[in-house]
Design an enzyme around this catalytic site. Sequence first.
Site, mmCIF file in Angstrom:
data_model
loop_
_atom_site.group_PDB
_atom_site.id
_atom_site.type_symbol
_atom_site.label_atom_id
_atom_site.label_comp_id
_atom_site.label_asym_id
_atom_site.label_seq_id
_atom_site.Cartn_x
_atom_site.Cartn_y
_atom_site.Cartn_z
ATOM 1 N N CYS A 8 25.964 40.739 -16.781
ATOM 2 C CA CYS A 8 26.671 40.677 -18.063
ATOM 3 C C CYS A 8 28.141 40.412 -17.753
ATOM 4 C CB CYS A 8 26.452 41.925 -18.908
ATOM 5 S SG CYS A 8 27.174 43.446 -18.271
ATOM 6 N N ARG A 14 25.555 46.557 -20.833
ATOM 7 C CA ARG A 14 24.268 45.862 -20.943
ATOM 8 C C ARG A 14 23.507 45.741 -19.633
ATOM 9 N NH1 ARG A 14 26.162 40.457 -23.685
ATOM 10 N NH2 ARG A 14 27.909 40.939 -22.345
ATOM 11 N N ASP A 114 26.880 41.497 -26.653
ATOM 12 C CA ASP A 114 27.693 42.640 -26.252
ATOM 13 C C ASP A 114 27.838 43.579 -27.445
ATOM 14 O OD1 ASP A 114 29.189 44.138 -24.512
ATOM 15 O OD2 ASP A 114 30.869 42.754 -24.417
#
Length: 152
Positions: A8, A14, A114
């Site tokens: 990420c 994440r 996100d």
Amino acid sequence: MSDVLFICHGNACRSPMAAGLLEVELDRLAGPDHGFVVESAGLAVVEGCPPNQQAVAAAAEWGLDMRGHRSRQLTPEMAGRAERIFCMEPGQVEATRKVNPEARAELLGDGVEDPTGGRAAYDETLAKLRDLIAPLAESLVGETRGSASNQR
């Protein structure tokens, strides 16, 4: 042994959540000696930072302890070592390939945005990741078992 790497942006929520979820699923499906190395990294990281506290709280409700995670920058070596690389956003696939042109990077599902905002956004992100990780774990275990039986 098979390396799975989640990517990420900052490696603060994440990708470490995805890695933790995959570990749990692999343990459930194949036991603690499942043979996979599961890691996470980011593309724009301040090395060694703790995870986002809202991500830690959301993960804890799913039985994941992210408190010991520290952010890591993706390196060419990491990208080259991993057999499977799953990115959270389409642009991260290309960015990962720029880090290492040999990287086997692909988008996780249709992507995972996100989380922005309050705790509910992190809960939603974690739920989406769970929905994507469960079938991924089954596929990885199935591939491993299939190749093991083909080697006999």
